[in-house]
Enzyme design. Sequence first.
Site, PDB file in Angstrom:
ATOM      1  N   THR A  85       0.873  -1.180   0.000  1.00  0.00           N
ATOM      2  CA  THR A  85       0.000   0.000   0.000  1.00  0.00           C
ATOM      3  C   THR A  85       0.901   1.217   0.000  1.00  0.00           C
ATOM      4  O   THR A  85       2.050   1.134   0.415  1.00  0.00           O
ATOM      5  CB  THR A  85      -0.877  -0.058   1.270  1.00  0.00           C
ATOM      6  OG1 THR A  85      -1.889  -1.021   1.068  1.00  0.00           O
ATOM      7  CG2 THR A  85      -1.493   1.269   1.644  1.00  0.00           C
ATOM      8  N   GLY A 114     -10.868  -1.201   3.684  1.00  0.00           N
ATOM      9  CA  GLY A 114      -9.887  -1.213   4.773  1.00  0.00           C
ATOM     10  C   GLY A 114      -9.764   0.135   5.455  1.00  0.00           C
ATOM     11  O   GLY A 114     -10.678   0.966   5.422  1.00  0.00           O
ATOM     12  N   ASP A 115      -8.609   0.340   6.069  1.00  0.00           N
ATOM     13  CA  ASP A 115      -8.367   1.568   6.839  1.00  0.00           C
ATOM     14  C   ASP A 115      -7.960   2.761   5.988  1.00  0.00           C
ATOM     15  O   ASP A 115      -8.097   3.906   6.421  1.00  0.00           O
ATOM     16  CB  ASP A 115      -7.229   1.302   7.831  1.00  0.00           C
ATOM     17  CG  ASP A 115      -5.939   0.931   7.092  1.00  0.00           C
ATOM     18  OD1 ASP A 115      -5.930  -0.116   6.394  1.00  0.00           O
ATOM     19  OD2 ASP A 115      -4.953   1.694   7.155  1.00  0.00           O
ATOM     20  N   GLY A 127      -0.887  -1.801   6.544  1.00  0.00           N
ATOM     21  CA  GLY A 127      -0.926  -3.069   7.269  1.00  0.00           C
ATOM     22  C   GLY A 127      -2.331  -3.636   7.243  1.00  0.00           C
ATOM     23  O   GLY A 127      -3.102  -3.338   6.332  1.00  0.00           O
TER      24      GLY A 127
HETATM   25  N1  ASP Z   1      -4.020  -1.185   4.994  1.00  0.00           N
HETATM   26  C1  ASP Z   1      -4.402  -1.752   3.731  1.00  0.00           C
HETATM   27  C2  ASP Z   1      -5.806  -2.335   3.861  1.00  0.00           C
HETATM   28  O1  ASP Z   1      -6.075  -2.986   4.855  1.00  0.00           O
HETATM   29  C3  ASP Z   1      -3.485  -2.791   3.217  1.00  0.00           C
HETATM   30  C4  ASP Z   1      -2.005  -2.539   3.376  1.00  0.00           C
HETATM   31  O2  ASP Z   1      -1.572  -1.527   3.938  1.00  0.00           O
HETATM   32  O3  ASP Z   1      -1.213  -3.360   2.910  1.00  0.00           O
HETATM   33  O4  ASP Z   1      -6.593  -2.194   2.950  1.00  0.00           O
END
Ligand code: ASP
Length: 309
Positions: free
Chosen positions: A179, A209-210, A230
């Site tokens: 990401t 996601g976040d 994450g």
């Molecule tokens: N945080 C991102 C999500 O959960 C994924 C990532 O950061 O790799 O969509």
Amino acid sequence: MPVPAIAVHAGAGRKPRDPESSKAVSEVVSAALDAGMRAARTGSALDMVVEAVKVLEDSGILNAGTGSTVDLTGSVSMDAGVAYSKLGRAGAVAFVKYPKNPIVLARYVLENTDHVLVVGEAADRLAERLGLPKHPGVAERVRKMYEEAKQKILAGEIPQKFYSKSQQLWLKLFGLGDTVGAVAVDSEHEVAAATSTGGVFLKMPGRVGDSPIYGAGLYATSCGAASATGIGEYIIMFSLSLRVVDRMCGGGDPAVVSEEVMKEFTARFGADTAGMIVIDRDGRAHGAYNTQSMPWGYASKDVIKIFGL
Ligand code: ASP
């Protein structure tokens, strides 16, 4: 520390398998820092983070924009958010499939609407109406990874059911993450944060996601900004970006407080779960993570540094 300054990350995850991949990621990170610093010549912290994230989204080798990962059905859906202290606003889009650069659509939401988050088909129609470039479809690299994963699922080596623990397993096996995000401070000491992602590999269709959630995947207020990466479910439950910036507002040094908050996060959710970059209004930046790697870089006048690979 001098301002303007910028930090960018290319996701928390496993180390790239080979030196060529490491080199490619480090080149993309420096190109993004360059784009951010170029934007600083005439633009704001908002311009800096958006220009930097566009470069990362266009790289094709990271999990955002062109290189976005896929869900269980093999299709791409993306989330992105941006926040800017001077306007005291955030703008975000989630579950979008149309735009090549979701971060540009998120910026549109921030600057031109009264809303914070616009999602799905309606957001895609908005992107189309604005004439934004269209996403080219699943990248070859991602399609191959999907096929490989499907075989492993069929062979019973990996659980198909989505839950955060299986994401930790995926992270270990495939080095996922990737990401992207940026945090910046401009010459007026205003700060901005931007985060963009294709989400987690083999997510349930419709999962968000976040990354577009203010306070979770990104946060920016007068004292500082953060962009997280994450396992999104954990990051949302922890309000990771809000927590770390709040502590910076309480006078904490960005490096000290981000490591401290990361430790608390790990105590709750375990290792191999997240990372973040932070910057304060004076240009002090840091990257903290509990994964094997999190490529990130920092640039200010005449300085460019890459870490975490
Ligand atoms: N945080 C991102 C999500 O959960 C994924 C990532 O950061 O790799 O969509």
